[in-house]
Enzyme design. Structure first.
Site, PDB file in Angstrom:
ATOM      1  N   ASP A  95      -0.516  -6.692 -12.644  1.00 49.04           N
ATOM      2  CA  ASP A  95      -1.880  -6.281 -12.320  1.00 49.04           C
ATOM      3  C   ASP A  95      -2.933  -7.209 -12.913  1.00 49.04           C
ATOM      4  O   ASP A  95      -4.026  -6.777 -13.253  1.00 49.04           O
ATOM      5  CB  ASP A  95      -2.097  -4.837 -12.814  1.00 49.04           C
ATOM      6  CG  ASP A  95      -3.344  -4.200 -12.224  1.00 49.04           C
ATOM      7  OD1 ASP A  95      -3.761  -4.621 -11.131  1.00 49.04           O
ATOM      8  OD2 ASP A  95      -3.923  -3.308 -12.866  1.00 49.04           O
ATOM      9  N   CYS A 121       4.861  10.490   4.389  1.00 48.87           N
ATOM     10  CA  CYS A 121       3.753  11.421   4.153  1.00 48.87           C
ATOM     11  C   CYS A 121       3.721  12.543   5.196  1.00 48.87           C
ATOM     12  O   CYS A 121       3.253  13.649   4.904  1.00 48.87           O
ATOM     13  CB  CYS A 121       2.412  10.677   4.169  1.00 48.87           C
ATOM     14  SG  CYS A 121       2.104   9.682   2.705  1.00 48.87           S
ATOM     15  N   CYS A 136       0.336  15.340  -4.957  1.00 46.79           N
ATOM     16  CA  CYS A 136       1.347  14.832  -4.039  1.00 46.79           C
ATOM     17  C   CYS A 136       2.629  15.661  -4.137  1.00 46.79           C
ATOM     18  O   CYS A 136       3.201  15.794  -5.234  1.00 46.79           O
ATOM     19  CB  CYS A 136       1.658  13.371  -4.347  1.00 46.79           C
ATOM     20  SG  CYS A 136       2.931  12.665  -3.264  1.00 46.79           S
TER      21      CYS A 136
END
Length: 355
Positions: free
Chosen positions: A142, A196, A256
């Site tokens: 990152d 999803c 989630c």
């Protein structure tokens, strides 16, 4: 030179050895992919940039070519080893939103900076890869123009959910990612597909409606962006929805459904410091620069600096409905930083019934 099935068996054996080393270092997910990204990933980045959704994060727009084409960043790269490290919390991170006089800090920032922890282990793994294959490597956590989530999906670790974060069938939405670019060529894993379905929990839970549509995030409306990346005063329309979130936001991650398969992280580096679980707003608001640096010396929170952090705390103070915090807000109205001073005035007005 050996060819055909023998080469494939050798490749599988080397991949298995690298995977074993990665797991021994504490990584829970390991995948291999080509040093390339599908057109869909590049198009998604282009749409994000064109819409201006990156806000103050100009670094996202500055190096799009290197970000969207791994070999533009390093022409010699042939493969990418992607690893994931779970930081799944023991308890529901949204529970802390009910304690209005305490701050709520994103799960990933409740202990040491994951960049340091992850990069150290990733370097050990890279050394093993060099030892096994005699190749060149570059390590990223990152900190470079690397599209981590598309690469992770390409390597079969997970998929980018409707909240744009990576989702894993084994670890839910709680994975830190790291990448090793290498000149070695590996047979790639199969890319992960989207699971999803019709679920939209992550979209509907967002307090600031930061998702204009599934799989699209307007960072300018995102609480994580507003409390971490944004440097100026937080726009008035977002202050009430921020609640007591003083560093980051876990709402879209926490709801989630795939999280039900995630096991709480056992790594001491990712277990929450008790002083960062629902810390009292009154104590945090009065931190000066020295005490701020001491308290967050090894934390990712240190990166935003005292002024931005206290600004966030004052927004939470204004939302706390705790009149005992009025004197603190009054004191900070004379803070030398104009952003802190303005936030303190707003907080005092809110607690006094004038905001």
């Amino acid at each position: 030179m050996p060819t055909g099935p023998k080469v494939s068996q050798q490749s599988k054996a080397k991949r298995a050895t690298i995977r074993e080393h990665a797991l021994s270092l504490g990584f829970q997910a390991v995948g291999f992919c080509r040093a390339a990204l599908p057109q869909s990933a590049r198009e998604r980045l282009g749409t994000f940039i064109e819409a201006g959704f990156y806000g103050d994060m100009g670094w996202l727009a500055d190096r799009t070519e290197q970000r969207s084409h791994p070999q533009s960043l390093w022409p010699d790269a042939r493969s990418v080893v992607v690893v994931g490290l779970s930081y799944a919390p023991e308890t529901d991170p949204l529970e802390g939103l009910e304690s209005k006089s305490a701050g709520n800090i994103s799960v990933y920032a409740r202990n040491r900076d994951y960049h340091d922890t992850l990069k150290g282990r990733l370097k050990h793994l890279a050394q093993q890869i060099v030892k096994i294959l005699g190749c060149d490597v570059k390590v990223f956590v990152d900190t470079a123009p690397v599209m981590e989530k598309p690469l992770a999906q390409h390597a079969g670790i997970g998929w980018q959910g409707k909240h744009t974060n990576l989702v894993s069938r084994s670890h839910g939405s709680w994975l830190f990612l790291g990448e090793i670019y290498t000149t070695a060529e590996f047979d790639p894993d199969d890319a992960e597909s989207d699971h999803c379905g019709s679920c939209s929990s992550c979209l509907s839970v967002c307090p600031t409606q930061a998702f204009p549509s599934p799989y699209r995030l307007d960072s300018r409306r995102c609480i994580s962006y507003l409390t971490i990346e944004h440097r100026g005063p937080i726009p008035l329309e977002f202050r009430r929805p921020i609640g007591n979130r003083i560093y980051g936001c876990d709402d879209c991650l926490a709801v989630c459904p795939w999280n039900k398969f995630a096991r709480p992280a056992a790594d001491p580096a990712f277990l929450a410091r008790q002083d960062l679980v629902q810390p009292p707003l009154g104590e945090l608001a009065l931190l000066d620069d020295r005490r701020f640096r001491e308290k967050f010396s090894a934390s990712p929170i240190k990166r935003i600096g005292r002024d931005r952090f206290v600004r966030n705390v004052l927004i939470a103070v204004g939302n706390s409905e705790d009149a005992s915090l009025i004197p603190i807000a009054e004191t900070l109205r004379s803070d030398p930083d104009p952003v802190v001073s303005e936030a303190a005035t707003w907080a005092k007005n809110c607690l006094s019934g004038q905001g």
